[in-house]
Write a protein that holds these residues in place. Structure first.
Motif, mmCIF file in Angstrom:
data_model
loop_
_atom_site.group_PDB
_atom_site.id
_atom_site.type_symbol
_atom_site.label_atom_id
_atom_site.label_comp_id
_atom_site.label_asym_id
_atom_site.label_seq_id
_atom_site.Cartn_x
_atom_site.Cartn_y
_atom_site.Cartn_z
ATOM 1 N N ALA A 1 0.836 -1.203 0.000
ATOM 2 C CA ALA A 1 0.000 0.000 0.000
ATOM 3 C C ALA A 1 0.871 1.254 0.000
ATOM 4 C CB ALA A 1 -0.925 0.003 1.208
ATOM 5 N N PHE A 2 1.958 1.232 0.783
ATOM 6 C CA PHE A 2 2.897 2.356 0.767
ATOM 7 C C PHE A 2 3.531 2.510 -0.611
ATOM 8 C CE2 PHE A 2 3.533 1.937 5.567
ATOM 9 C CZ PHE A 2 2.818 3.092 5.853
ATOM 10 N N ALA A 3 3.967 1.400 -1.214
ATOM 11 C CA ALA A 3 4.636 1.448 -2.509
ATOM 12 C C ALA A 3 3.724 2.015 -3.591
ATOM 13 C CB ALA A 3 5.124 0.054 -2.903
ATOM 14 N N LEU A 4 2.435 1.690 -3.514
ATOM 15 C CA LEU A 4 1.477 2.156 -4.507
ATOM 16 C C LEU A 4 0.876 3.516 -4.162
ATOM 17 C CD1 LEU A 4 -0.329 -1.236 -5.171
ATOM 18 C CD2 LEU A 4 1.285 -0.054 -6.691
ATOM 19 N N ASN A 5 1.218 4.052 -2.977
ATOM 20 C CA ASN A 5 0.654 5.316 -2.523
ATOM 21 C C ASN A 5 -0.872 5.280 -2.641
ATOM 22 O OD1 ASN A 5 0.779 7.888 -1.431
ATOM 23 N ND2 ASN A 5 0.878 8.862 -3.431
ATOM 24 N N ALA A 6 -1.436 4.211 -2.103
ATOM 25 C CA ALA A 6 -2.840 3.894 -2.308
ATOM 26 C C ALA A 6 -3.761 4.466 -1.226
ATOM 27 C CB ALA A 6 -3.008 2.373 -2.335
ATOM 28 N N ARG A 7 -5.017 4.530 -1.588
ATOM 29 C CA ARG A 7 -6.067 4.729 -0.591
ATOM 30 C C ARG A 7 -6.286 3.370 0.050
ATOM 31 N NH1 ARG A 7 -12.409 5.415 -1.568
ATOM 32 N NH2 ARG A 7 -13.007 5.309 0.609
ATOM 33 N N VAL A 8 -6.416 3.347 1.367
ATOM 34 C CA VAL A 8 -6.473 2.091 2.108
ATOM 35 C C VAL A 8 -7.743 2.005 2.946
ATOM 36 C CG1 VAL A 8 -5.332 0.754 3.925
ATOM 37 C CG2 VAL A 8 -3.958 1.950 2.226
ATOM 38 N N LEU A 9 -8.339 0.833 2.926
ATOM 39 C CA LEU A 9 -9.424 0.500 3.840
ATOM 40 C C LEU A 9 -8.847 -0.580 4.747
ATOM 41 C CD1 LEU A 9 -12.471 0.858 4.510
ATOM 42 C CD2 LEU A 9 -12.870 -1.115 3.043
ATOM 43 N N LEU A 10 -8.540 -0.224 5.979
ATOM 44 C CA LEU A 10 -7.885 -1.138 6.913
ATOM 45 C C LEU A 10 -8.954 -1.869 7.723
ATOM 46 C CD1 LEU A 10 -5.245 -2.170 8.163
ATOM 47 C CD2 LEU A 10 -5.326 -0.224 9.727
ATOM 48 N N MET A 11 -8.953 -3.200 7.595
ATOM 49 C CA MET A 11 -9.951 -4.026 8.256
ATOM 50 C C MET A 11 -9.384 -4.644 9.527
ATOM 51 S SD MET A 11 -12.466 -3.954 5.939
ATOM 52 C CE MET A 11 -13.495 -5.297 6.495
ATOM 53 N N HIS A 12 -10.255 -4.799 10.528
ATOM 54 C CA HIS A 12 -9.870 -5.472 11.769
ATOM 55 C C HIS A 12 -11.106 -6.100 12.389
ATOM 56 C CE1 HIS A 12 -7.634 -6.421 15.343
ATOM 57 N NE2 HIS A 12 -8.396 -5.656 16.104
ATOM 58 N N ARG A 13 -11.012 -7.400 12.653
ATOM 59 C CA ARG A 13 -12.102 -8.150 13.284
ATOM 60 C C ARG A 13 -13.437 -7.980 12.564
ATOM 61 N NH1 ARG A 13 -10.661 -7.726 19.727
ATOM 62 N NH2 ARG A 13 -8.663 -8.792 19.494
ATOM 63 N N GLY A 14 -13.388 -8.026 11.250
ATOM 64 C CA GLY A 14 -14.601 -7.984 10.449
ATOM 65 C C GLY A 14 -15.181 -6.608 10.210
#
Length: 114
Positions: free
Chosen positions: A45-58
């Motif tokens: 995600a850092f390498a692609l300089n992406a927008r991120v949706l970070l998931m945790h416990r569903g």
């Protein structure tokens, strides 16, 4: 939509695939489309300089730019062990999980990048 497109690839092939994804994303964006990619590797995600949706416990823990979402605190929460985020001399951000703590329990958490 890509589900872990670099899974089981060696380091060099991962870089080649990410370069192709980056090119595809640029083209898609200029045409009003997008690319969705799931990964368990925050460095991608850092390498692609992406927008991120970070998931945790569903659920969604955070959503936004990789540089804002993939913090030491958020990554430590998701992986259940200390994670350090550092910037290389070239300016690229990388994640370093602690190897001194026991391995976290496996989860179904993933990053979805658009």
């Amino acid at each position: 939509m890509m589900d872990e497109p670099t899974a089981s690839l060696d380091f060099g092939n991962q870089a080649q695939v990410l370069a192709q994804i980056e090119s595809l994303a640029r083209s898609a964006t200029s045409e009003g489309r997008g690319v969705i990619l799931s990964t368990h590797d925050p460095d991608q995600a850092f390498a692609l300089n992406a927008r991120v949706l970070l998931m945790h416990r569903g659920g969604v823990l955070a959503d936004g730019a990789a540089s804002e979402v993939l913090t030491e605190a958020n990554l430590s929460t998701v992986y259940g062990l200390p994670v350090t985020v550092e910037t290389t001399s070239s300016g690229r951000r990388v994640c370093l999980p602690s190897l001194r703590q026991s391995a976290p329990t496996m989860t179904s958490d993933a990053f979805t990048m658009a």
